[in-house]
Design a protein around this motif. Structure first.
Motif, PDB file in Angstrom:
ATOM      1  N   VAL A  59       0.838  -1.204   0.000  1.00 49.82           N
ATOM      2  CA  VAL A  59       0.000   0.000   0.000  1.00 49.82           C
ATOM      3  C   VAL A  59       0.870   1.250   0.000  1.00 49.82           C
ATOM      4  N   ASP A  93      -6.018   4.744   0.784  1.00 52.60           N
ATOM      5  CA  ASP A  93      -5.495   3.523   0.159  1.00 52.60           C
ATOM      6  C   ASP A  93      -5.708   2.312   1.066  1.00 52.60           C
ATOM      7  N   ASN A 136     -10.113   3.422  -1.796  1.00 56.21           N
ATOM      8  CA  ASN A 136     -10.273   3.410  -3.252  1.00 56.21           C
ATOM      9  C   ASN A 136     -10.516   1.983  -3.761  1.00 56.21           C
ATOM     10  N   GLY A 146      -8.320  -0.599  -2.696  1.00 58.34           N
ATOM     11  CA  GLY A 146      -7.965  -0.387  -1.282  1.00 58.34           C
ATOM     12  C   GLY A 146      -8.201  -1.611  -0.405  1.00 58.34           C
TER      13      GLY A 146
END
Ligand SMILES: C[S@@+](CC[C@H](N)C(=O)[O-])C[C@H]1O[C@@H](n2cnc3c(N)ncnc32)[C@H](O)[C@@H]1O
Length: 272
Positions: free
Chosen positions: A56, A116, A142, A145
């Motif tokens: 991430v 994220d 998102n 995510g």
């Protein structure tokens, strides 16, 4: 406890109780966190969460961040991430440095798809409308995510529940006494995938079983006493029961050399 009463739900989710008592500071939360020092195997939970976030980049929100155990660790290990800690209780945020804000999991103060990853660690069981909080977590991350939740199994620390019932029975002079409140039961490791599955196509549960072995009653009694915000929810005088539990534990450790508690927590990693 299989059937949870409305009174149980109301007590575990009561905002006044959470913000002005249970999490007015971090004493009680820290007492519960500390008991894991005596667990085998020892899991580095913040490290495991950091590991899950290794791919991430960008912005991470830690919802119900409490005393910042995960927020601070992520800031240290992943300085490239922008980590925001949010919590309903202003008092518990006092010692957490860096960007934090007071916010409710059911109304996150962030734009859709602006994060994220989102964390909801050992906190969803305190939310009245768990489904709404899960959909908020889903809204703010998102498309690719990640959402990570954590909680305890229904059978977690059964020996502590047993000890409480024995102590309560002694105080009341009635054999086995009433059960103590279970904080995580509303969103236990067994129930969590159903809630999370409403929003996420992939929910992976990582179970973390272990055994806590103590030779000193102090950390166990501190853990038990950390439920003091819910003292009125126990049909037995709370302080007297904690003290009776201490006496039982002292005796048990003297006879057996140690007291063992079986734990089962877990992490749920959710993707769309
Ligand atoms: C058991 S603590 C867990 C703290 C931290 N996530 C951890 O795992 O160490 C639960 C936290 O959730 C917070 N909380 C409870 N209800 C909340 C809500 N509706 N929105 C945001 N935070 C909430 C509490 O104030 C408390 O700090």
């Amino acid at each position: 406890m299989n059937e949870l009463s409305a009174a149980h739900d109301a007590a575990v989710t009561d905002r006044e109780r959470l913000t002005r008592s249970a999490y007015i500071g971090d004493r009680d939360l820290a007492a519960r966190q500390s008991l894991y020092r005596w667990q085998t195997p020892r899991y580095d939970l913040p490290g495991m969460v950091a590991e899950q976030l290794s791919d991430v980049r960008g912005r991470v929100v830690d919802v119900g961040c409490g005393n910042g155990t995960f927020t601070q660790r992520l800031r240290r290990d992943r300085p490239d991430l922008a980590v925001l800690g949010l919590d309903l209780a202003p008092g518990i945020l006092d010692g957490v440095s860096g960007p934090v804000a007071v916010a409710d999991a059911t109304r996150l103060p962030m734009a859709t798809a602006s994060c994220d990853a989102a964390l909801a660690l050992h906190m969803l069981y305190h939310v009245t409308d768990i489904g709404r909080a899960v959909s908020e977590l889903s809204r703010v991350v998102n498309r690719d995510g990640l959402v990570i939740a954590s909680t305890n199994s229904d059978g977690d620390k059964a020996e502590l529940d047993e000890l409480w019932r024995r102590a309560a029975g002694d105080v009341l002079g009635s054999g086995k006494g009433p059960a103590r409140i279970s904080l995580s039961a509303r969103f236990s490791l067994e129930k969590a995938p159903v809630f999370l599955g409403e929003e996420f196509g992939h929910v992976e549960t990582i179970e973390l079983p272990g055994t806590i072995t103590v030779r000193d009653p102090a950390p166990v009694i501190a853990h038990m006493a950390s439920y003091r915000a819910w003292a009125d929810q126990h049909d037995v005088p709370f302080d007297a029961t904690v003290e009776r539990a201490r006496a039982i534990l002292v005796d048990r450790i003297a006879r057996h050399g140690a007291f063992e508690i079986h734990c089962k927590g877990g992490i749920l990693v959710c993707r769309r």
